[in-house]
Scaffold this motif. Structure first.
Motif, mmCIF file in Angstrom:
data_model
loop_
_atom_site.group_PDB
_atom_site.id
_atom_site.type_symbol
_atom_site.label_atom_id
_atom_site.label_comp_id
_atom_site.label_asym_id
_atom_site.label_seq_id
_atom_site.Cartn_x
_atom_site.Cartn_y
_atom_site.Cartn_z
ATOM 1 N N VAL A 443 0.839 -1.204 0.000
ATOM 2 C CA VAL A 443 0.000 0.000 0.000
ATOM 3 C C VAL A 443 0.874 1.254 0.000
ATOM 4 O O VAL A 443 0.578 2.230 -0.699
ATOM 5 N N ALA A 444 1.958 1.232 0.768
ATOM 6 C CA ALA A 444 2.855 2.392 0.798
ATOM 7 C C ALA A 444 3.430 2.653 -0.591
ATOM 8 O O ALA A 444 3.531 3.808 -1.029
ATOM 9 N N ALA A 445 3.794 1.591 -1.300
ATOM 10 C CA ALA A 445 4.345 1.751 -2.646
ATOM 11 C C ALA A 445 3.271 2.212 -3.622
ATOM 12 O O ALA A 445 3.516 3.070 -4.479
ATOM 13 N N ASP A 446 2.060 1.654 -3.485
ATOM 14 C CA ASP A 446 0.986 1.964 -4.429
ATOM 15 C C ASP A 446 0.433 3.370 -4.213
ATOM 16 O O ASP A 446 0.147 4.100 -5.165
ATOM 17 N N SER A 447 0.280 3.780 -2.941
ATOM 18 C CA SER A 447 -0.291 5.090 -2.629
ATOM 19 C C SER A 447 0.745 6.203 -2.711
ATOM 20 O O SER A 447 0.400 7.369 -2.898
ATOM 21 N N GLY A 448 2.008 5.854 -2.514
ATOM 22 C CA GLY A 448 3.065 6.861 -2.529
ATOM 23 C C GLY A 448 3.115 7.719 -1.285
ATOM 24 O O GLY A 448 3.778 8.765 -1.272
ATOM 25 N N ARG A 449 2.435 7.296 -0.223
ATOM 26 C CA ARG A 449 2.406 8.075 1.014
ATOM 27 C C ARG A 449 2.721 7.188 2.213
ATOM 28 O O ARG A 449 2.543 5.967 2.162
ATOM 29 N N PRO A 450 3.203 7.785 3.328
ATOM 30 C CA PRO A 450 3.459 7.007 4.536
ATOM 31 C C PRO A 450 2.212 6.226 4.940
ATOM 32 O O PRO A 450 1.094 6.759 4.926
ATOM 33 N N THR A 451 2.416 4.974 5.302
ATOM 34 C CA THR A 451 1.304 4.073 5.587
ATOM 35 C C THR A 451 1.517 3.391 6.933
ATOM 36 O O THR A 451 2.592 2.840 7.196
ATOM 37 N N THR A 452 0.493 3.428 7.771
ATOM 38 C CA THR A 452 0.561 2.756 9.068
ATOM 39 C C THR A 452 -0.259 1.477 9.012
ATOM 40 O O THR A 452 -1.179 1.346 8.206
ATOM 41 N N PHE A 453 0.074 0.551 9.895
ATOM 42 C CA PHE A 453 -0.668 -0.708 10.000
ATOM 43 C C PHE A 453 -0.982 -0.952 11.460
ATOM 44 O O PHE A 453 -0.085 -0.907 12.313
ATOM 45 N N GLY A 454 -2.252 -1.213 11.758
ATOM 46 C CA GLY A 454 -2.644 -1.475 13.139
ATOM 47 C C GLY A 454 -3.530 -2.691 13.242
ATOM 48 O O GLY A 454 -4.420 -2.898 12.411
ATOM 49 N N TRP A 455 -3.281 -3.516 14.261
ATOM 50 C CA TRP A 455 -4.160 -4.649 14.535
ATOM 51 C C TRP A 455 -5.354 -4.149 15.347
ATOM 52 O O TRP A 455 -5.185 -3.545 16.402
ATOM 53 N N GLY A 456 -6.553 -4.405 14.845
ATOM 54 C CA GLY A 456 -7.738 -4.000 15.581
ATOM 55 C C GLY A 456 -8.177 -5.106 16.536
ATOM 56 O O GLY A 456 -8.042 -6.291 16.211
ATOM 57 N N PRO A 457 -8.707 -4.740 17.696
ATOM 58 C CA PRO A 457 -8.961 -3.373 18.170
ATOM 59 C C PRO A 457 -7.787 -2.746 18.930
ATOM 60 O O PRO A 457 -7.963 -1.705 19.551
ATOM 61 N N ARG A 458 -6.598 -3.373 18.883
ATOM 62 C CA ARG A 458 -5.477 -2.874 19.681
ATOM 63 C C ARG A 458 -5.176 -1.409 19.396
ATOM 64 O O ARG A 458 -4.940 -0.620 20.314
ATOM 65 N N PHE A 459 -5.170 -1.042 18.105
ATOM 66 C CA PHE A 459 -4.747 0.317 17.756
ATOM 67 C C PHE A 459 -5.719 1.372 18.272
ATOM 68 O O PHE A 459 -5.362 2.554 18.368
ATOM 69 N N LEU A 460 -6.967 0.978 18.595
ATOM 70 C CA LEU A 460 -7.925 1.952 19.132
ATOM 71 C C LEU A 460 -7.409 2.555 20.437
ATOM 72 O O LEU A 460 -7.762 3.679 20.789
ATOM 73 N N HIS A 461 -6.576 1.810 21.152
ATOM 74 C CA HIS A 461 -5.971 2.289 22.396
ATOM 75 C C HIS A 461 -4.589 2.877 22.132
ATOM 76 O O HIS A 461 -3.824 3.107 23.059
ATOM 77 N N SER A 462 -4.279 3.114 20.889
ATOM 78 C CA SER A 462 -2.955 3.601 20.506
ATOM 79 C C SER A 462 -3.085 4.746 19.518
ATOM 80 O O SER A 462 -3.310 5.894 19.904
ATOM 81 N N THR A 463 -2.987 4.429 18.227
ATOM 82 C CA THR A 463 -3.060 5.473 17.204
ATOM 83 C C THR A 463 -4.476 5.970 16.973
ATOM 84 O O THR A 463 -4.677 6.959 16.259
ATOM 85 N N GLY A 464 -5.478 5.295 17.545
ATOM 86 C CA GLY A 464 -6.868 5.723 17.354
ATOM 87 C C GLY A 464 -7.102 7.168 17.754
ATOM 88 O O GLY A 464 -7.927 7.864 17.152
ATOM 89 N N GLN A 465 -6.383 7.635 18.773
ATOM 90 C CA GLN A 465 -6.501 9.041 19.192
ATOM 91 C C GLN A 465 -6.033 9.970 18.079
ATOM 92 O O GLN A 465 -6.703 10.954 17.764
ATOM 93 N N TYR A 466 -4.906 9.661 17.467
ATOM 94 C CA TYR A 466 -4.371 10.505 16.391
ATOM 95 C C TYR A 466 -5.330 10.545 15.204
ATOM 96 O O TYR A 466 -5.502 11.593 14.579
ATOM 97 N N HIS A 467 -5.957 9.407 14.875
ATOM 98 C CA HIS A 467 -6.837 9.345 13.707
ATOM 99 C C HIS A 467 -7.964 10.364 13.778
ATOM 100 O O HIS A 467 -8.355 10.937 12.762
#
Length: 538
Positions: A443-467
């Protein structure tokens, strides 16, 4: 220095320009002294209750013999397997501590039914009989952790084992979980309530599960203690000040932080940093977005102008390595020291950004939406279309105009602003579909932009705030898995399968309400064939 940092290129210039102001502001010594006013009058009441992590090493020392004694008692009872049920800071720090130490610790930070079953049953017929569960939650109200506790209690009883002999609880003093656990006869460790979850690596939340699993806790605390004086001094050599200047300084500021492990002895540290930095800074429309990368990731090969790379190595003084990675921040040091330096640096970065690094105002929204869906139990929204067993749902009908998965992904990438990012969120069995993480690179190569990956629902207690609270420049790709496997949650009117589905749908609805584009791909094949996703992303 217990943590060595080496700079080159533009980031060296940024740090040289920024450091004098940080030294003059006395922010390092101020944090050490517990000065809650450092982040402004609005943040002061919260900060006054959230600076206990500065004293974590001395506060935690007396816990070590207690943990070691309990470990011996459990081993005498035949316990050789420790499972940790916790979310966010309650699981991310123990995971990196255990993995770096080479000590087995089973992490249950998911509501995926297959993952819950794997944690309970293990990989041998007698695994549960040899298992103790650590339940970690500041309040005890975290739905994922409470559900796991209920499932394990039932499993232990079915095996004729008294849960009170196999469940250890880590929580805040006076919490409902402490009261109920003591009433049930469980062993309870209380942590300092003035430490937020993501700053709790060196408190009972980080130490109890890892100590029971066999980690040398004194060594970890010694590593942390070795850097306390360095981070407390208002000096240009303070590694926390240098790191804060590197990740939050400059104009224009590089607001994305690439975290690369490259030959370091530490395993998984970027995943812990991801939560610490994203949840602490992603609010009020600003923030620093951590992006966990491989040494061969597209963003490393061609570095976007808004991405600052931090590379973790075991020797920053290796000249060949230094020359090879110009414009990067090279960091080396022990794990305990890294915890301390990154906590200080993140708090300082919050001050530089003008935000409160200790709250998480947008995390509750997804939880509220999940509860509403569990109560109402609406039928899932109809799919826009189905291709090769993949159901496609979109927040905006225009995203599905092509009628193909590949076309939908292309349409989603087209919505990424020039300064934006892609977030992949996998609400699936992390163990069975671990290779799905490789989708990030495509996805990072296809979109050309920085790409994050999160396992749900774990990321809701992590990067979910930033989103939700950070800059409105992200697009979101959810991946769900529909299987015949499900697990009841004793005492609850919903199953684990229904819970994880509601968590994904709830977060998608909140993101959509915030104007973020969302595409949801549901794998309906019982074998969870992800090949169509990989093909579509190429």
């Amino acid at each position: 220095m217990s943590v060595d940092i080496r700079l080159s290129g533009h980031v060296r210039e940024v740090v040289e320009e920024t450091l004098p102001g940080l030294v003059d502001s006395l922010v390092a010594s101020g944090i050490t002294a517990g000065d809650a006013d450092l982040w402004g009058p609005e943040a002061a009441p919260e900060a006054a209750q959230r600076l206990g992590w500065v004293q974590a090493v001395s506060v935690s020392r007396p816990l070590v013999p207690e943990i070691e004694t309990l470990r011996d008692v459990l081993r005498a009872d035949g316990v050789t397997r420790i499972v940790l049920a916790g979310m966010g800071g309650s699981s991310l720090a123990p995971e990196v501590i255990a993995r770096t130490s080479g000590v087995p610790l089973v992490i249950l930070d998911s509501t995926a039914p297959e993952q819950v079953l794997a944690a309970i049953d293990g990989d041998t017929t007698d695994a549960l009989a040899r298992t103790a569960l650590v339940v970690s939650s500041k309040s005890g109200s975290t739905i994922e952790t409470d559900s796991a506790k209920r499932a394990f209690e039932a499993a232990f009883r079915d095996l004729g084992i008294d849960p009170a002999t196999r469940i250890v609880v880590v929580t805040d003093p006076g919490s409902p979980l402490e009261e109920s656990s003591r009433a049930d006869g469980y062993t309870v460790f209380t942590a300092d309530p003035t430490v937020g979850g993501r700053y709790s690596a060196l408190t009972a939340f980080g130490l109890v599960p890892t100590g029971l699993a066999g980690v040398d806790l004194n060594e970890l605390l010694d590593e942390a203690e070795a850097t306390l004086l360095e981070v407390a001094i208002d000096d240009v050599r303070n590694p926390a000040l240098v790191l804060a200047a590197a990740i939050a300084g400059g104009s224009p500021r590089r607001d994305k932080l690439g975290l690369v492990s490259d030959g370091t002895h530490m395993v998984g540290l970027p995943d812990w940093i991801e939560q610490l930095v994203a949840e602490s800074t992603g609010k009020d429309g600003t923030g620093i977005l951590p992006v966990v990368l491989l040494p061969v990731s597209p963003e490393v090969d061609t570095v976007p102008e808004d991405l600052q790379i931090v590379r973790f190595v075991d020797d920053v003084h290796h000249d060949h390595l230094f020359e090879q990675h110009q414009g990067e921040v090279l960091v080396s040091g022990s794990l305990g020291a890294q915890f301390v330096v990154w906590e200080y640096a993140t708090a300082i970065a919050g001050r530089m950004l003008g935000i409160n690094p200790f709250d998480q105002p947008d995390v509750e929204s997804a939880k509220t939406a999940t509860r509403a869906l569990l109560n109402a139990r609406p039928e899932p929204a109809p799919a826009a279309f189905v291709e090769d067993g993949v159901e496609v749902r979109v927040s905006d009908p225009g995203l599905a105009a092509s009628g193909t998965v590949a076309g939908v992904l292309d349409a989603l990438w087209a919505r990424v602003p020039a300064d934006g990012y892609v977030s992949i969120q996998a609400y699936v069995d992390r163990i069975g579909l671990e290779h799905l993480q490789g989708l990030r690179e495509l996805v990072a190569a296809d979109s050309g932009r920085p790409t994050t990956f999160g396992w749900g629902p774990r990321f809701l207690h992590s990067t979910g705030q930033y989103h939700k609270g950070g800059p409105a420049n992200g697009v979101f790709l959810q991946i769900l898995q529909r299987t015949d496997v499900d697990v009841e949650i004793p005492g609850r009117p919903f199953t684990f399968g229904e819970l994880i589905e509601a968590q994904a749908a709830g977060d998608a609805s909140v993101l959509s309400q915030h104007g973020r584009p969302v595409v949801t791909l549901t794998l309906t094949d019982a074998q969870a064939d992800v090949l169509p996703l990989f093909e579509a992303a190429q």
